[in-house]
Design an enzyme around this catalytic site. Structure first.
Site, PDB file in Angstrom:
ATOM      1  N   TYR A 135       0.999   9.719  -0.208  1.00  0.00           N
ATOM      2  CA  TYR A 135       1.191   8.557   0.673  1.00  0.00           C
ATOM      3  C   TYR A 135       1.513   9.048   2.083  1.00  0.00           C
ATOM      4  O   TYR A 135       2.567   9.614   2.336  1.00  0.00           O
ATOM      5  CB  TYR A 135       2.332   7.697   0.106  1.00  0.00           C
ATOM      6  CG  TYR A 135       2.577   6.379   0.812  1.00  0.00           C
ATOM      7  CD1 TYR A 135       1.840   5.958   1.904  1.00  0.00           C
ATOM      8  CD2 TYR A 135       3.585   5.526   0.369  1.00  0.00           C
ATOM      9  CE1 TYR A 135       2.081   4.746   2.530  1.00  0.00           C
ATOM     10  CE2 TYR A 135       3.843   4.308   0.985  1.00  0.00           C
ATOM     11  CZ  TYR A 135       3.090   3.935   2.074  1.00  0.00           C
ATOM     12  OH  TYR A 135       3.345   2.734   2.688  1.00  0.00           O
ATOM     13  N   LYS A 163      -2.841   7.210  -0.115  1.00  0.00           N
ATOM     14  CA  LYS A 163      -2.680   5.912   0.548  1.00  0.00           C
ATOM     15  C   LYS A 163      -2.444   6.251   2.004  1.00  0.00           C
ATOM     16  O   LYS A 163      -1.490   6.952   2.349  1.00  0.00           O
ATOM     17  CB  LYS A 163      -1.499   5.170  -0.064  1.00  0.00           C
ATOM     18  CG  LYS A 163      -1.048   3.954   0.697  1.00  0.00           C
ATOM     19  CD  LYS A 163      -0.110   3.152  -0.183  1.00  0.00           C
ATOM     20  CE  LYS A 163       0.842   2.279   0.606  1.00  0.00           C
ATOM     21  NZ  LYS A 163       0.244   1.483   1.670  1.00  0.00           N
TER      22      LYS A 163
HETATM   23  O1  NGF Z   1       4.680  -1.653   6.699  1.00  0.00           O
HETATM   24  C1  NGF Z   1       3.817  -0.888   6.984  1.00  0.00           C
HETATM   25  C2  NGF Z   1       4.100   0.117   8.024  1.00  0.00           C
HETATM   26  N1  NGF Z   1       2.631  -0.905   6.399  1.00  0.00           N
HETATM   27  C3  NGF Z   1       2.304  -1.826   5.333  1.00  0.00           C
HETATM   28  C4  NGF Z   1       1.880  -1.102   4.107  1.00  0.00           C
HETATM   29  O2  NGF Z   1       0.899  -0.140   4.367  1.00  0.00           O
HETATM   30  C5  NGF Z   1       3.098  -0.494   3.452  1.00  0.00           C
HETATM   31  C6  NGF Z   1       1.239  -2.778   5.779  1.00  0.00           C
HETATM   32  O3  NGF Z   1       0.886  -3.594   4.715  1.00  0.00           O
HETATM   33  C7  NGF Z   1       2.966  -0.468   2.003  1.00  0.00           C
HETATM   34  O4  NGF Z   1       1.941  -0.701   1.463  1.00  0.00           O
HETATM   35  C8  NGF Z   1       4.129  -0.156   1.200  1.00  0.00           C
HETATM   36  O5  NGF Z   1       4.416   0.998   0.957  1.00  0.00           O
HETATM   37  O6  NGF Z   1       4.803  -1.077   0.789  1.00  0.00           O
HETATM   38  C9  NGF Z   1       1.772  -3.625   6.936  1.00  0.00           C
HETATM   39  O7  NGF Z   1       2.956  -4.280   6.568  1.00  0.00           O
HETATM   40  C10 NGF Z   1       0.764  -4.665   7.342  1.00  0.00           C
HETATM   41  O8  NGF Z   1      -0.441  -4.025   7.624  1.00  0.00           O
HETATM   42  C11 NGF Z   1       1.250  -5.468   8.552  1.00  0.00           C
HETATM   43  O9  NGF Z   1       1.366  -4.626   9.672  1.00  0.00           O
HETATM   44  O10 NGF Z   1       3.033   0.442   8.784  1.00  0.00           O
END
Ligand code: NGF
Length: 293
Positions: A135, A163
């Site tokens: 990740y 990821k």
């Molecule tokens: O919050 C972030 C930071 N990224 C998330 C996601 O990639 C994190 C993304 O969905 C994730 O999947 C996890 O580990 O829970 C964002 O919230 C979204 O694109 C809105 O910006 O970059």
């Protein structure tokens, strides 16, 4: 690894009135998201607040979700931790509990060199017979792992993918090109989901799929049907919601939308933003405007 594709919510962790993980709401939410098209679940990542939970809680959540999902869709347990021992412990548990894969952020806070990060991943993958998805989320971990680092990582037995949560789509493409076709890369930033798929991501794991599973699932379908303009229209629509979301902490915002939809997921754990009444009223207006209610 055909099973890992599509739109995979990084699940919000439902908390009950006592502040602990809510068994019943977790089941309710997971059922609902499957009915909306969720192609799997990613637990205890950033969205799931894994770093604000005890090891036991992370294990408890995984057991509940696996029990509810049975084998309908794959469940990926995020086991990432600052220390290797915790990640290894969670990996062994995920294997026993029946997770389809584990995933782990690059170790954070202390600055490690590439050899240490590689060792961390090898220790995880050797801990149990379960595939590992690395990740990359440099915005939160501060990691500077390079394309060459991921190329080397992709050659380790059992490490099946990455990821990739960065909007640097060129870097994502370079990783895919270096690691080969069998290495699965998941798009992380939901606001560029279509861009990631276009570059070759096998699917997407993200937070806004807790509240917009259906449109993103349709975007994914349209992309694979070659209907790029229609897919783009959806990306533009969901990005109008994401633009509103980004005025808040994303976890606080998504929890409030879910609450308004009847899922009592509770507030995020502090120090994550706790919403005021005025902020709730504002999100209520957003929810109405974008037909969440
Ligand atoms: O919050 C972030 C930071 N990224 C998330 C996601 O990639 C994190 C993304 O969905 C994730 O999947 C996890 O580990 O829970 C964002 O919230 C979204 O694109 C809105 O910006 O970059």
């Amino acid at each position: 690894y055909e099973q890992f594709k599509g739109i995979i919510p990084a699940l919000i962790t439902p908390y009950g009135a006592d502040g602990g993980i809510s068994d019943s709401v977790t089941r309710q939410l997971v059922r609902h998201l499957i009915s909306q098209g969720a192609a799997g679940f990613y637990l205890s990542g950033s969205t799931g607040e894994g770093f604000l939970q005890s090891t036991e809680e992370r294990q408890q959540l995984l057991e509940i979700v696996i029990d509810e999902v049975k084998n309908e869709v794959p469940v990926i347990a995020h086991v990432g931790a600052m220390d290797t021992a915790t990640a290894v412990q969670l990996t062994r548990h995920a294997h026993t509990a029946g997770a389809a894969a584990v995933s782990a952020v690059t170790p954070f806070y202390y600055k490690h060199g590439p050899e240490q990060v590689m060792r961390h991943y090898i220790d995880i993958v050797e801990a149990a017979d379960i595939p590992l998805i690395a990740y990359h989320i440099p915005g939160l971990t501060g990691s500077n792992a390079s394309v060459d680092f991921y190329k080397e990582l992709s050659q380790v037995d059992g490490i099946i993918g990455l990821k990739f949560t960065s909007t640097n789509v060129f870097e994502m493409q370079q990783i895919m090109d270096s690691c080969g076709e069998d290495f699965l890369v998941f798009n992380g930033p939901d606001e560029i989901c279509l861009a990631g798929l276009t570059m070759g991501a096998c699917g997407a794991i993200g937070s806004t799929y807790n509240i917009m599973t259906a449109p993103f699932t349709e975007l994914y379908r349209l992309f694979h049907a070659g209907k790029l303009e229609e897919a783009r229209t959806i990306q533009y629509e969901v990005n109008r919601v994401i633009r509103e979301l980004l005025r808040y902490d994303f976890i606080a915002f998504e929890r409030e939308i879910l609450r308004l939809q009847g899922f009592e997921v509770g507030s995020p754990r502090k120090p994550i933003q706790q919403l005021t009444d005025a902020q709730r009223a504002d999100i209520y207006e957003v929810a109405k405007r974008f037909s969440f209610l």
